[in-house]
Design an enzyme around this catalytic site. Structure first.
Site, PDB file in Angstrom:
ATOM      1  N   VAL A 160       3.589   1.282   2.629  1.00  0.00           N
ATOM      2  CA  VAL A 160       3.386   0.161   3.546  1.00  0.00           C
ATOM      3  C   VAL A 160       3.914  -1.121   2.906  1.00  0.00           C
ATOM      4  O   VAL A 160       3.610  -1.415   1.746  1.00  0.00           O
ATOM      5  CB  VAL A 160       1.888  -0.004   3.896  1.00  0.00           C
ATOM      6  CG1 VAL A 160       1.709  -1.110   4.937  1.00  0.00           C
ATOM      7  CG2 VAL A 160       1.312   1.305   4.413  1.00  0.00           C
ATOM      8  N   GLY A 208       0.820  -1.202   0.000  1.00  0.00           N
ATOM      9  CA  GLY A 208       0.000   0.000   0.000  1.00  0.00           C
ATOM     10  C   GLY A 208       0.853   1.251   0.000  1.00  0.00           C
ATOM     11  O   GLY A 208       2.057   1.211   0.270  1.00  0.00           O
ATOM     12  N   SER A 209       0.208   2.381  -0.319  1.00  0.00           N
ATOM     13  CA  SER A 209       0.915   3.659  -0.332  1.00  0.00           C
ATOM     14  C   SER A 209      -0.092   4.770  -0.086  1.00  0.00           C
ATOM     15  O   SER A 209      -1.236   4.708  -0.566  1.00  0.00           O
ATOM     16  CB  SER A 209       1.620   3.873  -1.679  1.00  0.00           C
ATOM     17  OG  SER A 209       2.281   5.113  -1.693  1.00  0.00           O
ATOM     18  N   GLY A 210       0.315   5.766   0.687  1.00  0.00           N
ATOM     19  CA  GLY A 210      -0.550   6.899   0.978  1.00  0.00           C
ATOM     20  C   GLY A 210       0.200   8.202   0.873  1.00  0.00           C
ATOM     21  O   GLY A 210       1.330   8.255   0.368  1.00  0.00           O
ATOM     22  N   GLY A 211      -0.434   9.262   1.358  1.00  0.00           N
ATOM     23  CA  GLY A 211       0.171  10.588   1.237  1.00  0.00           C
ATOM     24  C   GLY A 211       1.396  10.779   2.088  1.00  0.00           C
ATOM     25  O   GLY A 211       2.171  11.705   1.844  1.00  0.00           O
ATOM     26  N   ASP A 237      -7.636  11.174  11.015  1.00  0.00           N
ATOM     27  CA  ASP A 237      -7.779  10.816   9.599  1.00  0.00           C
ATOM     28  C   ASP A 237      -8.626   9.553   9.468  1.00  0.00           C
ATOM     29  O   ASP A 237      -8.250   8.594   8.793  1.00  0.00           O
ATOM     30  CB  ASP A 237      -6.407  10.614   8.960  1.00  0.00           C
ATOM     31  CG  ASP A 237      -6.482  10.521   7.436  1.00  0.00           C
ATOM     32  OD1 ASP A 237      -7.511  10.958   6.869  1.00  0.00           O
ATOM     33  OD2 ASP A 237      -5.543   9.993   6.820  1.00  0.00           O
TER      34      ASP A 237
END
Length: 601
Positions: free
Chosen positions: A22, A15-18, A132
């Protein structure tokens, strides 16, 4: 070649976020699967961000709750890269689960929302705000031990409060779920999490996000303005009480929202109990274990529970409340044959009561007019007299303009209509009673009672039917001729109930009701032998609180009887005593940690 961060092997990106990427990883020292969240380099390079990252990691690492992803480790301040190491949850995000499995019924979705709320109760009691909250940060653990787990607590605070954008220009946080105060650059608190929770509950029960629009700017504008569709119009199976709870969570002003996650959790428990889901933790496991089977069995369970509640309300004389339960049955099962029979029986009972009531009014009107006529002085002719009467509902009203009319001329009185006897006449004072309109002679206007409630009424009920929500001033309209019950409810307090007639209400005019605060609930984590003292008085041990929360009354005497600062002393064998000052809220739940034997003063 496998990349390593100290003892952690990064096996694959999941996964990847702002703010982070991950990875599924492996702890080579303990030989266990972990998740590694690696902070983006542009954030890790900033000293302030690194320091805030370490503070947040330490704060979140204190949380120990089955609904919160556990933190195992984090990079030290001097590490070349900033990362968090957490338990690895095998499953899907809540967003993916909703799309691929679905919930089918509002209350089934509430089971998952209730689990999130319980996790927030624990985190908020430890002073940790998520900031969040969104479906992508909720993980559905599947397999032999299914669970709902909330991830990424406090990560959004890694950025400075005045820096709302990442280096890529993406807004920190999801526009669909950001509380208005965060959008406006203000500091978040527990009520900001409750706003985000409200957006998720709305989505879980309707299938839509409340502020959905064509672009992020429009979404944020709708959130700031509180512009969303009534959830009951989107999903007709949503009850009035659930609609009121969603509206409270989505209030623009934080002060108008529920003031604690425990308050929301208690409300969700009550809503789930109405449809027979009395043990939400076990029901959630049953749903996650067999979603299809649970959804297939749910309608029959809910119908049985709602019919039973409707019958109980009817037995108690609360027909309006009974109708609300029966209406929900028909929304779930339009072909239900049992409820229409109950509604027809109720309709017959109402017609009989109405006929008896109107007959009584007519007799009372006759008596009033006859008494007035007999009392009129015969020696004083005077002008004709009309007795004013309140207008009855149109289907009961006579076409005449009043119950008493001037006496007609003698020839009219003697002849009347052709073929019919003349109407009865009360001759004293030139008055006569028109029997066709006698029932309107008695005023039946309802009496209004204004009740000022402190702190406020989460629900106000008249004879079992809800008449107001989240109101400090409630106006009840009481019909003459019967005994009414008014009830005021707030999760922080014991419910207030009073029976009175319209005549008694008229004498009161206004009523001021300070609700009686419930005790706060205190849990102490740590050594069960820890003695717990509040204000110098022993209230129990940590072990007692772990079996059932300790009931601690909110001290009286302050400006606000529903919350107060108190000193809690914790005495653990083999450790220095610890004292903390906390704010107790009536009906709220608070968790504190006991000192350990290794603690130092």
């Amino acid at each position: 070649m496998i990349r390593k961060l100290g003892r952690y092997e990064l096996l694959e990106q999941v996964g990847s976020g702002g703010m982070a990427v991950v990875y599924r990883g492996r702890d080579s020292a303990l030989d266990r699967e972990v998740a590694v969240k690696l902070l983006h380099p542009h954030l890790a390079e900033a000293a302030e961000s690194r320091a805030r990252f370490s503070r947040e990691a330490r704060a979140v690492a204190r949380l120990a709750h089955p609904g919160i992803v556990e933190i195992y480790d984090y990079a030290g301040d001097g590490a070349p890269e900033a990362y968090l190491v957490t338990e690895f949850v095998r499953g899907r995000t809540l967003r993916a689960y909703a799309q691929q499995v679905g919930f089918a019924f509002p209350e089934v979705g509430l089971l998952l929302g209730r689990a999130l709320c319980d996790a927030l109760v624990h985190a908020h009691s430890a002073g940790v705000i998520h900031r969040d909250l969104k479906p992508e940060n909720v993980l559905i653990q599947e397999g032999p031990r299914p669970a709902v787990k909330l991830a990424d607590f406090g990560i959004a605070r890694i950025l400075a409060s005045d820096d709302r954008m990442t280096m890529t220009g993406a807004l920190v946080g999801s526009p669909h779920h950001m509380a208005p105060e965060i959008v406006e650059g203000k500091e978040a608190d527990a009520r900001s999490d409750l706003f985000s929770l409200g957006t998720i509950l709305y989505w879980l029960t309707t299938g839509r996000f409340p502020f959905a629009a064509s672009n992020p700017t429009a979404i944020l504008r709708r959130a700031i303005e509180g512009n969303y569709d009534d959830p009951r119009e989107v999903e007709p199976r949503i009850s009035a009480r659930l609609g009121a709870l969603l509206g409270g969570c989505l209030a623009v002003d934080p002060a108008a929202r529920p003031q604690s996650a425990a308050e929301v959790r208690d409300a969700l428990d009550a809503l789930l109990a109405e449809v027979g889901l009395d043990g939400p933790e076990g029901e959630l496991v049953a749903f996650l274990t067999d979603p299809a089977g649970f959804k297939a069995a749910y309608p029959a369970r809910a119908v049985a529970a709602l019919v039973a509640r409707g019958d109980a309300a009817l037995q108690a004389g609360a027909s309006a409340r009974a109708l609300s339960f029966y209406d929900r049955v028909l929304a779930l099962d339009p072909a239900n044959a049992e409820v229409p029979q109950k509604l027809r029986a109720l309709s017959r009972r109402r017609r009989l009561r109405r006929a008896a009531s109107l007959g009584g009014l007519a007799l009372a009107a006759v008596a009033l007019v006859v008494l007035a006529a007999l009392a009129w002085p015969t020696a004083q002719p005077g002008p004709p007299v009309t007795v004013a009467a309140a207008r009855l509902p149109a289907h009961d009203a006579s076409p005449s303009t009043g119950g008493v009319t001037p006496e007609p001329a003698p020839e009219q009185a003697s002849t009347g209509e052709p073929g019919r006897p003349a109407p009865a006449v009360a001759r004293h004072g030139a008055l006569r009673l028109d029997p066709a309109t006698a029932s309107a002679a008695l005023a039946v206007a309802p009496t209004e009672l204004t009740v000022h409630v402190r702190p406020y009424a989460q629900r106000a009920l008249l004879d079992g039917a809800e008449v107001a929500t989240a109101a400090q001033v409630v106006r009840f309209s009481l019909t003459p001729g019967r005994l009414h019950t008014i009830q005021l409810e707030h999760p922080c307090c014991a419910p207030f109930s009073r029976e009175l007639t319209a005549g008694e209400a008229a004498g009161l005019g206004e009523l001021r009701v300070p609700l009686e605060p419930r005790p706060a609930r205190l849990r102490v984590e740590g050594d069960p032998a820890t003695r717990v003292l509040v204000g110098g008085t022993l209230v129990g041990t940590a072990g007692d609180s772990q079996r059932a929360p300790l009931a601690v009354p909110v001290p009286s005497g302050g400006d606000n009887p529903y919350e107060a600062l108190v000193r809690i002393e914790l005495e653990t064998p083999g450790a220095p005593p610890r004292a903390v000052q906390v704010k107790l809220r009536a009906g709220g739940e608070l968790t504190v940690a006991a000192p350990t034997a290794e603690a130092t003063p």
